[in-house]
Design an enzyme around this catalytic site. Structure first.
Site, PDB file in Angstrom:
ATOM      1  N   SER A 578       0.846  -1.194   0.000  1.00 51.25           N
ATOM      2  CA  SER A 578       0.000   0.000   0.000  1.00 51.25           C
ATOM      3  C   SER A 578       0.879   1.240   0.000  1.00 51.25           C
ATOM      4  O   SER A 578       2.027   1.208   0.482  1.00 51.25           O
ATOM      5  CB  SER A 578      -0.905   0.004   1.237  1.00 51.25           C
ATOM      6  N   TYR A 591      -2.226  -0.647  10.638  1.00 52.78           N
ATOM      7  CA  TYR A 591      -2.260  -0.956   9.205  1.00 52.78           C
ATOM      8  C   TYR A 591      -0.972  -0.484   8.529  1.00 52.78           C
ATOM      9  O   TYR A 591      -0.337  -1.229   7.768  1.00 52.78           O
ATOM     10  CB  TYR A 591      -3.475  -0.274   8.579  1.00 52.78           C
TER      11      TYR A 591
END
Length: 702
Positions: A578, A591
């Site tokens: 990501s 995350y």
């Protein structure tokens, strides 16, 4: 694979349905009916025809047209556009220019001149065999029961006995114009017969209408089956001389295949990536565990359709080989493969002619493992599976032929002349160029999500087989069914997997090995998303992110690495990380930290994988909202709250903050994955990061 005999009736002719069909549709109905039962003919084998009166588009006069299954079709699945159509008067005229058996191949070049109504479907080499029989409807089938008789040393005498003189016999002759004339002459001198057995080849039957032809075909086959069953019972025949060993139990078979298949696949892929298909049906196990395995396997197959797809003979591995492990197993398998290739090369040298095509891949197609079963190998899964089915047909033939008489394979030179037939070579040369990922197996975690689906579709479109892993069984089943409908059943598998559980990951990779022989491409894509400020991030939330996004990526990466190392053909690992792995976002510490761990993990794989040709790279998406499952839960509301906007404005928010002012879609991520998966595009890329975020300055790699 077919069984030698079966109490099941053949498919029933539906008179009510047939009454609604015209002549061409009746031929298609008959063809599909015959092709639906593998006791009648094998996949892609056999041929059907009908001579139909039609109006000539030029003269307006009615002419007789031969409708015949076109080259390369399959009776069970073909449609009307699968038939070639040819003027019968022109086909008859070809006999006047025929220069004899030494020139019969040139007659194939005249078939396009006989085409009716500009039909683009290429005519089969069997066209003269149908055209020159004086019957309105003709079937040419490859039933195991009849081929068993055709492959017996006393086949001609036994054909007379089985059918009481109602079915004739012709000695072996390869398909072509001369064989068509032989059928014509034989039938003219033997009027009243209902069919012909061709030695080492198959069966011709006929009828005055479509139904009569169908019923004649299935009745002849049923009579052959019944006779074989009675003879075997009367002789108390034991298949293949009886058992020489017992089959391993299923768990031992699995363990053996899991150890052998990746190594075998890697070694055989020296001539191009191959996919494997394992077959452990009862008939296969009976053969590979029998006393007569060695001598019968060495004789080779009898029917041209069989050995064109399986080579003239298989490789039989001795059990001592696949009891080995590691480097010892690899050395032993390489020795056996090298010996097979040398033997095949000697066969080519003995039989080649001045104009023979160059020798093709000398690796075996069929590998027999006593105690375990059969493995077939080819460039794609469907071809490997079909090759196994054809060798299964050959096993059935050998069982019945050797139980009643002496089984006879085709003479070596005849087999070579079929395998390296210039007409067959021309057909191979006309095949389209293989797609870039043909022969590769990709495993995609999070495969039921939007990004996972898009990746699977992209890789499938380039020829890869794809194993989808997901924890959501319902979604996985739906996606697997959808992709199988679009791409066929062979290249798609769905496997339930929890990437946080080591046993589940190991089992998923084992399934991939048993289905395809190994894995070449790993796309680690399983994901979750969560948002919370640091002080509100619970240990449970932190551990969940680490478990799925770090531990999960490690577990699937480790198993892929081990498998790629065993195969010895390199590989590509792609981790879907990501933008947050490069640039921390507020309210998402768990995350972001886990995504950063993925990037560093990929670099570790790249470092250790380089000497093995295993590449590892990262794709960094950002804000893939449409189609992405992580945006269907709380993540959407959490990110909207963190950015002080409404959920409806999320896509516009992320689009407008990008440099390119463009939204990012699952298909964009799939394109980046394909780049890293394809050797043709990225063979010299490892340890890299590719951002797919429409441009985000703070996330630039540095």
């Amino acid at each position: 694979m077919t069984a030698p005999t079966s109490p099941r009736p053949f498919p029933r002719w539906d008179a009510d349905r047939a009454a609604t069909l015209d002549a061409a549709q009746l031929l298609l109905y008959r063809s599909n009916l015959l092709g639906s039962d593998l006791r009648i003919t094998n996949y892609g084998g056999g041929n059907t025809s009908a001579k139909i009166g039609q109006k000539d588009p030029l003269s307006g006069q009615e002419v007789q047209v031969l409708w015949i299954k076109g080259s390369g079709g399959d009776l069970g699945s073909m449609q009307l556009d699968g038939f070639a159509t040819l003027y019968m008067d022109r086909l008859q005229a070809l006999q006047g220019i025929y220069r004899g058996p030494g020139h019969e191949d040139e007659m194939v070049g005249y078939l396009p001149h006989c085409t009716f109504n500009l039909n683009p479907r290429a005519a089969s080499i069997d066209t003269p065999l149908h055209a020159y029989l004086p019957f309105a409807h003709v079937d040419h089938m490859h039933p195991d029961a009849v081929i068993a008789i055709a492959a017996m040393a006393e086949g001609e005498r036994l054909t007379q006995q089985v059918f009481a003189g109602s079915v004739g016999w012709l000695p072996w002759r390869r398909p072509g114009f001369e064989l068509g004339l032989m059928l014509q002459r034989y039938q003219a001198s033997h009027p009243g017969q209902r069919g012909l057995v061709l030695a080492g080849h198959g069966l011709f039957t006929w009828g005055d209408d479509a139904r009569a032809c169908y019923e004649n075909t299935v009745d002849v086959i049923a009579r052959a089956q019944d006779w074989l069953a009675r003879e075997r019972a009367a002789r108390q025949a034991v298949g293949f001389g009886g058992p020489a060993r017992q089959a391993l139990d299923p768990a031992q078979q699995d363990a053996t295949l899991l150890r052998v298949l990746p190594v075998l696949r890697g070694l055989a892929s020296c001539s191009g990536h191959k996919l494997l298909h394992a077959d452990r049906q009862a008939a296969v196990l009976e053969f590979v565990n029998s006393r007569d395995l060695g001598p019968l396997a060495a004789l080779g197959t009898s029917c041209p359709d069989h050995f064109l797809r399986t080579k003239i003979r298989p490789l039989v591995l001795d059990e001592a080989v696949y009891r080995l492990q590691g480097e010892a197993l690899a050395r032993a398998l390489e020795e056996r493969l090298a010996a097979y290739r040398a033997d095949y090369g000697a066969y080519y040298a003995r039989c080649q002619r001045a104009d023979s095509p160059a020798m093709r891949d000398a690796n075996p197609v069929i590998v027999l493992l006593p105690g375990v079963g059969m493995v077939s190998m080819a460039r794609d899964k469907a071809t490997a599976r079909v090759a196994g089915e054809f060798y299964g047909n050959a096993i059935n033939v050998m069982r019945d032929a050797s139980a009643i008489d002496r089984y006879v394979g085709l003479p070596e030179q005849e087999a070579f002349d079929i395998e390296y037939w210039l007409l067959e070579e021309a057909k191979l040369q006309r095949l389209p160029k293989p797609r870039p990922l043909v022969g590769r197996v990709a495993l995609v975690t999070g495969g039921a999500g939007g990004i996972g689906q898009a990746i699977a579709r992209r890789l499938l479109a380039e020829g890869a087989c794809v194993v989808l892993l997901d924890i959501d069984q319902g979604a996985l089943d739906a996606v697997t069914a959808e992709l199988s409908k679009a791409h066929g059943r062979d290249p798609v598998r769905g496997v339930h997997c929890d990437v946080t559980r080591e046993a589940s990951v190991v089992a998923a990779f084992q399934r991939a090995v048993l289905e395809y022989g190994g894995v070449d491409i790993l796309v680690s894509n399983a994901g979750i998303a969560s948002a919370a400020s640091i002080e509100d991030t619970s240990l449970e939330l932190w551990n969940l992110n680490q478990s799925v996004l770090a531990t999960g990526y490690f577990l699937v990466g480790r198993e892929a690495f081990r498998l790629m190392k065993a195969q010895g053909r390199g590989g590509s690992i792609v981790m879907i990380a990501s933008k947050n792995g490069m640039l921390a976002s507020p309210q998402a510490s768990a995350y972001c930290a886990a995504k950063a761990a993925e990037i560093q993990l990929s670099r570790s794989f790249a470092l250790e994988g380089a000497p093995l040709g295993i590449r590892s790279n990262v794709v960094n998406p950002d804000a893939v909202i449409r189609g992405s499952k992580i945006w269907t839960g709380k993540w959407s509301a959490e990110r909207a709250a963190a950015n002080k906007i409404s959920e409806q404005d999320l896509e516009a928010f992320y689009r407008d903050r990008s440099l390119l002012k463009r939204s990012v879609f699952p298909e964009d991520i799939a394109e980046a994955v394909y780049f890293f998966a394809a050797e043709q595009l990225s063979a010299k890329s490892t340890g890299n990061i590719l951002n797919v975020d429409a441009g985000h300055l703070a996330a630039f790699t540095r």
